[in-house]
Write a protein that holds these residues in place. Sequence first.
Motif, PDB file in Angstrom:
ATOM      1  N   TRP A  86       0.774  -1.219   0.090  1.00 17.41           N
ATOM      2  CA  TRP A  86       0.019   0.068   0.061  1.00 17.41           C
ATOM      3  C   TRP A  86       0.770   1.272   0.110  1.00 17.41           C
ATOM      4  O   TRP A  86       0.598   2.203  -0.867  1.00 17.41           O
ATOM      5  N   SER A 106       2.796   1.825  -3.277  1.00 20.41           N
ATOM      6  CA  SER A 106       1.669   2.161  -4.593  1.00 20.41           C
ATOM      7  C   SER A 106       1.730   3.662  -4.576  1.00 20.41           C
ATOM      8  O   SER A 106       1.207   4.033  -5.659  1.00 20.41           O
ATOM      9  N   LEU A 134       4.348   4.710  -6.563  1.00 19.80           N
ATOM     10  CA  LEU A 134       3.933   4.280  -8.144  1.00 19.80           C
ATOM     11  C   LEU A 134       3.051   5.186  -8.652  1.00 19.80           C
ATOM     12  O   LEU A 134       2.995   5.561  -9.753  1.00 19.80           O
ATOM     13  N   VAL A 182      -2.744   1.449 -11.223  1.00 15.25           N
ATOM     14  CA  VAL A 182      -2.415   1.671  -9.904  1.00 15.25           C
ATOM     15  C   VAL A 182      -3.369   1.907  -8.874  1.00 15.25           C
ATOM     16  O   VAL A 182      -3.699   1.511  -7.747  1.00 15.25           O
ATOM     17  N   ARG A 225      -5.516  -1.268  -8.063  1.00 11.52           N
ATOM     18  CA  ARG A 225      -4.432  -2.120  -7.088  1.00 11.52           C
ATOM     19  C   ARG A 225      -4.550  -1.582  -5.770  1.00 11.52           C
ATOM     20  O   ARG A 225      -4.735  -2.162  -4.715  1.00 11.52           O
ATOM     21  N   ARG A 226      -4.592  -0.235  -5.472  1.00 10.49           N
ATOM     22  CA  ARG A 226      -4.596   0.403  -3.989  1.00 10.49           C
ATOM     23  C   ARG A 226      -5.922   0.088  -3.728  1.00 10.49           C
ATOM     24  O   ARG A 226      -5.961  -0.229  -2.415  1.00 10.49           O
TER      25      ARG A 226
END
Length: 200
Positions: free
Chosen positions: A140, A143, A146, A159, A162-163
């Motif tokens: 976490w 990211s 990212l 991203v 994904r978070r």
Amino acid sequence: MAVLIGPVSALAAIGALTLPGDVLFGWILLGAGAGILVAFGASRLRRGRDAANGPDLPVGAAAAAAFVTACLVLAGLLATVGGALTATVLVLLVAGGLGAGYRHRAAPSTAPEPHDRSVRRPVPPVPVADMATDDLCVAWRRSYFLLLLATDEPARRRVVQRRQDFLDEIERRDRRGFLRWLDSGARAGSDPGPYLTTGS
């Protein structure tokens, strides 16, 4: 190539017998000079630790021998077939050598094209359900960086998704700890780990 050894040797012998001694000696000196130049040139072209060990004598000797042999063969040709035919043979040899060199350069490579190693397939992300809670918290936080580094909208969306997966999984595992983290003023790059009670 082996079939040429006999005729070349015979023509060189004829050339050595027909040449005056001083001319033969002069050609030998020229051959030695050419061999010395080639030896030093080959030494400079070499790479590695042995490049500073002086001239490449075997290469120089081979060049000197080839020079003298070529001169003797030329003299043998002149003595046996005359100037006109010798000139014709020389033109044919030069033309053949140039043609072979051109064909070698123009021939398409039959070797398979190497795979382009610069294009790498993206590695699929590890499912969040398979990650340990500590790893989820680390992922976490990473990211967040990212997200800052995303250069285009598709990368940014990946991203963000994904978070969201990280957050959903953290909440699923420890809802109370997740809410404690939110109540503390959770920020986009902060660590939820200290607020969680799940250690797996």
